[in-house]
Design a protein around this motif. Structure first.
Motif: not given
Length: 289
Positions: A100-106, A116-126, A240-248
């Motif tokens: 999931a990228s950008s707004g899709g990651a949100v 819950p339970g539908v997604v095995h691995t979510l890669v939330a990109h920026e 977007t980079q700072r947000a990814a770090l904050a959510v992590a």
């Protein structure tokens, strides 16, 4: 590359278009690629690197082939429910892996909390989650100024302010919205207002609803999904980079670096080229383990 099969699904308030590409390995989880407002076309190059998996892409309800059938502005929760219906129609109840990228990651952070339970691995990109930043007050004011400028003056002035904001490195100054407006012409944008207000990025409440969304961290942590918060190595200091770090940090996971920048997976789509070959290698490494 595997040809895509295009299908249509009616959901409350919209008609969605999605694409399915067949995979060559039966026991590989389907891979869903989502963004917002970017549509399925943006994943064409990246999908070509995953011919071993079923790949599902779609156009969000305000973008390209998909159509709104309501005047209500969609929220991340709305998009999450749309994606859930697309996944069920395309490949069944899951599990699936998701990039999931950008707004899709949100939207996918909202998805994991709600389904819950539908997604095995979510890669939330920026994800452009201004709400999670230490300078959120100034940054949210800047986002509202972008929206207000678009509604008042049209696409060129609004998009110029948007581009200036997303290109800014570091915290957003408190006086950002009071600074002289950038010239749309310097970005190759129109200077005349054509009267339209349906841009998928600046219209339909998108920019305010996405950037101001506050993730339900407790629900995300409780879900069995492995959440990978990803950022581009060339996005240092950007929102977007700072947000990814904050959510992590909020989720208690290590952020994961990916090649290139916010559009690192693009291979010429929308006139942008990142490093899709290296991006695909990194994504496969993350998904495989």
């Amino acid at each position: 590359m595997t040809e895509a099969t295009t299908r249509t699904i009616d959901v409350p308030g919209a008609v969605l278009i999605y694409d399915i590409r067949a995979g060559s390995v039966a026991d590989k989880l389907p891979l869903v690629m989502v963004a917002s407002p970017m549509a399925a076309a943006g994943f064409t190059t990246l999908a070509g690197h995953f011919t071993d998996r079923i790949v599902v892409t779609y156009d969000p309800r305000q973008s390209e082939r998909s159509k709104l059938t309501t005047d209500a502005d969609p929220t991340p929760e709305t998009h999450a429910d749309d994606i859930h219906q697309v996944i069920q129609a395309a490949v069944g109840p899951g599990p699936v892996d998701v990039l999931a990228s950008s707004g899709g990651a949100v939207n996918m952070l909202a998805f994991v909390a709600a389904h819950p339970g539908v997604v095995h691995t979510l890669v939330a990109h920026e994800p452009p989650l201004v709400s999670v930043l230490p300078d959120r007050t100034a940054a949210l004011a800047a986002v509202r100024d972008v929206r207000d400028t678009y509604e008042r003056d049209g696409l060129g002035p609004g998009m110029a302010k948007f581009l200036a904001l997303i290109m800014h490195s570091g915290e957003v100054p408190a006086d950002w919205s009071d600074r002289p407006a950038p010239d749309p012409a310097q970005f190759g944008l129109p200077t005349e207002d054509d009267g339209s207000r349906d841009d998928p990025m600046l219209g339909h409440g998108h920019i305010v609803n996405v950037t101001g969304y506050e993730p339900n961290y407790a629900a995300i942590k409780a879900a069995p999904t492995k959440v990978v918060m990803a950022y581009g190595i060339e996005s240092e200091g950007l929102i977007t980079q700072r947000a990814a770090l904050a959510v992590a940090d909020a989720l208690g996971v290590e952020p994961t670096a990916f090649p290139s920048d916010h559009g690192g997976f693009l291979g010429g789509e929308y006139g942008q080229t990142g490093d899709p070959d290296s991006f695909a290698v990194r994504l496969r490494e993350v998904l495989d383990g």
